[in-house]
Design a protein around this motif. Structure first.
Motif, PDB file in Angstrom:
ATOM      1  N   SER A 223      25.669  42.944  35.338  1.00 41.38           N
ATOM      2  CA  SER A 223      24.902  42.928  36.589  1.00 41.38           C
ATOM      3  C   SER A 223      24.917  44.279  37.302  1.00 41.38           C
ATOM      4  CB  SER A 223      25.452  41.858  37.534  1.00 41.38           C
ATOM      5  OG  SER A 223      26.685  42.270  38.112  1.00 41.38           O
ATOM      6  N   LYS A 224      25.979  45.064  37.088  1.00 44.47           N
ATOM      7  CA  LYS A 224      26.144  46.371  37.744  1.00 44.47           C
ATOM      8  C   LYS A 224      26.089  46.242  39.268  1.00 44.47           C
ATOM      9  CE  LYS A 224      23.738  48.435  33.807  1.00 44.47           C
ATOM     10  NZ  LYS A 224      22.559  49.229  33.375  1.00 44.47           N
ATOM     11  N   ASP A 225      26.585  45.107  39.756  1.00 39.91           N
ATOM     12  CA  ASP A 225      26.518  44.804  41.190  1.00 39.91           C
ATOM     13  C   ASP A 225      27.911  44.429  41.693  1.00 39.91           C
ATOM     14  OD1 ASP A 225      26.016  43.917  43.746  1.00 39.91           O
ATOM     15  OD2 ASP A 225      24.459  42.477  43.178  1.00 39.91           O
ATOM     16  N   ARG A 226      28.476  45.256  42.565  1.00 41.15           N
ATOM     17  CA  ARG A 226      29.827  45.008  43.078  1.00 41.15           C
ATOM     18  C   ARG A 226      29.933  43.654  43.780  1.00 41.15           C
ATOM     19  NH1 ARG A 226      34.006  43.623  43.565  1.00 41.15           N
ATOM     20  NH2 ARG A 226      35.886  44.564  44.450  1.00 41.15           N
ATOM     21  N   LYS A 227      28.852  43.184  44.369  1.00 42.76           N
ATOM     22  CA  LYS A 227      28.880  41.914  45.092  1.00 42.76           C
ATOM     23  C   LYS A 227      29.093  40.719  44.162  1.00 42.76           C
ATOM     24  CE  LYS A 227      25.873  43.611  48.794  1.00 42.76           C
ATOM     25  NZ  LYS A 227      24.545  43.458  49.456  1.00 42.76           N
ATOM     26  N   GLU A 228      28.793  40.891  42.879  1.00 46.78           N
ATOM     27  CA  GLU A 228      28.957  39.806  41.914  1.00 46.78           C
ATOM     28  C   GLU A 228      30.406  39.652  41.456  1.00 46.78           C
ATOM     29  OE1 GLU A 228      26.561  37.625  40.815  1.00 46.78           O
ATOM     30  OE2 GLU A 228      25.368  38.528  42.421  1.00 46.78           O
ATOM     31  N   ALA A 229      31.194  40.710  41.603  1.00 45.32           N
ATOM     32  CA  ALA A 229      32.583  40.696  41.134  1.00 45.32           C
ATOM     33  C   ALA A 229      33.513  40.097  42.185  1.00 45.32           C
ATOM     34  CB  ALA A 229      33.017  42.112  40.774  1.00 45.32           C
ATOM     35  N   GLY A 230      34.774  39.956  41.813  1.00 37.23           N
ATOM     36  CA  GLY A 230      35.763  39.365  42.705  1.00 37.23           C
ATOM     37  C   GLY A 230      36.330  40.367  43.695  1.00 37.23           C
ATOM     38  N   PRO A 231      37.340  39.944  44.451  1.00 44.00           N
ATOM     39  CA  PRO A 231      37.954  40.821  45.455  1.00 44.00           C
ATOM     40  C   PRO A 231      38.755  41.948  44.811  1.00 44.00           C
ATOM     41  CG  PRO A 231      39.216  38.799  45.231  1.00 44.00           C
ATOM     42  CD  PRO A 231      37.976  38.610  44.409  1.00 44.00           C
ATOM     43  N   THR A 232      39.063  42.948  45.601  1.00 46.86           N
ATOM     44  CA  THR A 232      39.884  44.065  45.145  1.00 46.86           C
ATOM     45  C   THR A 232      41.355  43.687  45.255  1.00 46.86           C
ATOM     46  OG1 THR A 232      38.213  45.632  45.928  1.00 46.86           O
ATOM     47  CG2 THR A 232      40.419  46.506  45.509  1.00 46.86           C
ATOM     48  N   ALA A 233      42.087  43.789  44.166  1.00 50.71           N
ATOM     49  CA  ALA A 233      43.514  43.456  44.171  1.00 50.71           C
ATOM     50  C   ALA A 233      44.273  44.437  45.066  1.00 50.71           C
ATOM     51  CB  ALA A 233      44.067  43.507  42.748  1.00 50.71           C
ATOM     52  N   PRO A 234      45.390  44.012  45.648  1.00 47.50           N
ATOM     53  CA  PRO A 234      46.181  44.898  46.516  1.00 47.50           C
ATOM     54  C   PRO A 234      46.644  46.156  45.783  1.00 47.50           C
ATOM     55  CG  PRO A 234      46.919  42.618  46.705  1.00 47.50           C
ATOM     56  CD  PRO A 234      45.965  42.660  45.555  1.00 47.50           C
ATOM     57  N   ALA A 235      46.729  47.254  46.516  1.00 50.18           N
ATOM     58  CA  ALA A 235      47.077  48.544  45.910  1.00 50.18           C
ATOM     59  C   ALA A 235      48.504  48.590  45.384  1.00 50.18           C
ATOM     60  CB  ALA A 235      46.870  49.664  46.929  1.00 50.18           C
ATOM     61  N   HIS A 236      49.414  47.838  46.003  1.00 49.41           N
ATOM     62  CA  HIS A 236      50.835  48.023  45.683  1.00 49.41           C
ATOM     63  C   HIS A 236      51.231  47.574  44.276  1.00 49.41           C
ATOM     64  CE1 HIS A 236      50.876  43.843  47.330  1.00 49.41           C
ATOM     65  NE2 HIS A 236      51.819  43.663  46.425  1.00 49.41           N
ATOM     66  N   GLY A 237      50.344  46.865  43.571  1.00 45.75           N
ATOM     67  CA  GLY A 237      50.657  46.468  42.197  1.00 45.75           C
ATOM     68  C   GLY A 237      50.224  47.490  41.158  1.00 45.75           C
ATOM     69  N   LEU A 238      49.581  48.576  41.603  1.00 45.29           N
ATOM     70  CA  LEU A 238      48.965  49.532  40.676  1.00 45.29           C
ATOM     71  C   LEU A 238      49.849  50.748  40.404  1.00 45.29           C
ATOM     72  CD1 LEU A 238      46.355  50.226  39.083  1.00 45.29           C
ATOM     73  CD2 LEU A 238      45.577  51.445  41.128  1.00 45.29           C
ATOM     74  N   PHE A 239      49.933  51.112  39.121  1.00 46.29           N
ATOM     75  CA  PHE A 239      50.695  52.288  38.690  1.00 46.29           C
ATOM     76  C   PHE A 239      49.833  53.145  37.762  1.00 46.29           C
ATOM     77  CE2 PHE A 239      53.845  49.275  39.918  1.00 46.29           C
ATOM     78  CZ  PHE A 239      55.011  49.960  40.225  1.00 46.29           C
ATOM     79  N   LEU A 240      49.778  54.445  38.025  1.00 49.71           N
ATOM     80  CA  LEU A 240      49.220  55.386  37.049  1.00 49.71           C
ATOM     81  C   LEU A 240      50.340  55.663  36.060  1.00 49.71           C
ATOM     82  CD1 LEU A 240      47.239  57.362  35.825  1.00 49.71           C
ATOM     83  CD2 LEU A 240      47.796  59.002  37.636  1.00 49.71           C
ATOM     84  N   LYS A 241      50.185  55.146  34.859  1.00 46.50           N
ATOM     85  CA  LYS A 241      51.282  55.153  33.894  1.00 46.50           C
ATOM     86  C   LYS A 241      51.342  56.416  33.040  1.00 46.50           C
ATOM     87  CE  LYS A 241      53.360  52.208  30.315  1.00 46.50           C
ATOM     88  NZ  LYS A 241      53.225  50.923  29.575  1.00 46.50           N
ATOM     89  N   GLU A 242      50.177  56.888  32.595  1.00 45.90           N
ATOM     90  CA  GLU A 242      50.182  58.034  31.679  1.00 45.90           C
ATOM     91  C   GLU A 242      48.825  58.721  31.675  1.00 45.90           C
ATOM     92  OE1 GLU A 242      50.890  58.937  26.873  1.00 45.90           O
ATOM     93  OE2 GLU A 242      51.221  56.923  27.679  1.00 45.90           O
ATOM     94  N   VAL A 243      48.850  60.031  31.476  1.00 44.37           N
ATOM     95  CA  VAL A 243      47.626  60.810  31.282  1.00 44.37           C
ATOM     96  C   VAL A 243      47.738  61.473  29.918  1.00 44.37           C
ATOM     97  CG1 VAL A 243      46.117  62.607  32.183  1.00 44.37           C
ATOM     98  CG2 VAL A 243      47.525  61.256  33.764  1.00 44.37           C
ATOM     99  N   LYS A 244      46.720  61.281  29.084  1.00 43.96           N
ATOM    100  CA  LYS A 244      46.740  61.844  27.733  1.00 43.96           C
ATOM    101  C   LYS A 244      45.843  63.077  27.645  1.00 43.96           C
ATOM    102  CE  LYS A 244      47.758  57.564  25.194  1.00 43.96           C
ATOM    103  NZ  LYS A 244      47.319  56.667  24.090  1.00 43.96           N
ATOM    104  N   TYR A 245      46.314  64.065  26.859  1.00 39.77           N
ATOM    105  CA  TYR A 245      45.569  65.319  26.681  1.00 39.77           C
ATOM    106  C   TYR A 245      45.363  65.609  25.202  1.00 39.77           C
ATOM    107  CZ  TYR A 245      46.517  65.986  31.607  1.00 39.77           C
ATOM    108  OH  TYR A 245      46.572  65.819  32.961  1.00 39.77           O
TER     109      TYR A 245
END
Length: 245
Positions: A223-245
């Motif tokens: 759909s490419k429509d943000r309104k069709e998707a669910g809510p945004t999960a809370p930020a505190h559960g998110l981790f940037l784990k690794e960056v690959k080069y």
């Protein structure tokens, strides 16, 4: 002029995200300030990813330019002695002058943690989204497979994002259980839109609650429509784990 690469771990609970803001303390701002003290120069730190306020990192990467002749081990030890206890420099490397923490990366891996237990944990309150009701993990895993490949992820793009394209390639996305009671969602892609991972997790939880089917999740992507998707999960559960080069 030398190019120095940092691998950084931080608890983002008390910060307004990675990027310097007009108001409030940020990870980038704190590290830049300490680097300026250490090198005697005005330092501009460029990160691989811009984590949100309250989000964390176990493998953020950043780089800066300097005329300083300090050895990399000295930079690491001295910088860690100056930084607050909720962030640490895991590694310091001198790299090629053309290295760019964001533009040189091939992919990034994010992890989102969910505590799916009836009783909340005081130890996970800042590091996992507590969901006390049952979730259909089988249906969530089926929906997760729909993310693999190259898609336009506009349905999971936060309002106000200024990126030129919403097309990203997801090479891996999966849910993993663990002995500590946490369920981890791990996703690797060649790039991410603003709050994309949190929007995906929030929508997958709606699948787990039975409000959206795996087939409907596919339709949400298309759909490419943000309104069709669910809510945004809370930020505190998110981790940037690794960056690959």
């Amino acid at each position: 002029m030398r190019t120095i690469k940092l691998t950084i771990e931080y608890d983002g609970t008390n910060y307004q995200g990675w990027q310097v803001q007009p108001q409030g303390s940020t990870i980038q701002g704190v590290i830049e300030e300490k680097l300026s003290v250490l090198t005697g120069e005005k330092v501009h730190l460029i990160g691989a990813g811009r984590t949100d306020a309250g989000a964390h990192a176990s493998g953020q990467v950043a780089h800066f330019k300097t005329e300083s002749s300090l050895k990399v081990l000295t930079v690491q030890k001295a910088l860690n002695s100056l930084l607050p206890s909720d962030m640490v420099i895991r590694k310091v490397e001198e790299v090629d002058e053309n290295f760019h923490a964001r533009k040189s990366s091939r992919s990034k891996i994010y992890e989102y943690r969910v505590l799916n237990e009836t009783v909340r944990s005081p130890f996970q309150r800042e590091y996992a989204w507590h969901i006390p009701y049952p979730l259909n993990w089988g249906e969530m895993k089926r929906a997760t497979k729909k993310l693999i490949g190259q898609h336009d992820f506009s349905s999971f793009r936060s309002a106000g994002s200024s990126t030129r394209t919403s097309v990203r390639k997801v090479v891996r996305a999966e849910w993993k259980g663990s002995r500590d009671g946490l369920i981890r969602f791990e996703i690797e892609a060649n790039g991410f839109l603003k709050q994309m991972v949190r929007a995906i997790v929030g929508t997958l939880v709606e699948v787990g609650k039975g409000k959206i089917s795996a087939a409907e999740f596919q339709g949400i992507i298309e759909s490419k429509d943000r309104k069709e998707a669910g809510p945004t999960a809370p930020a505190h559960g998110l981790f940037l784990k690794e960056v690959k080069y």
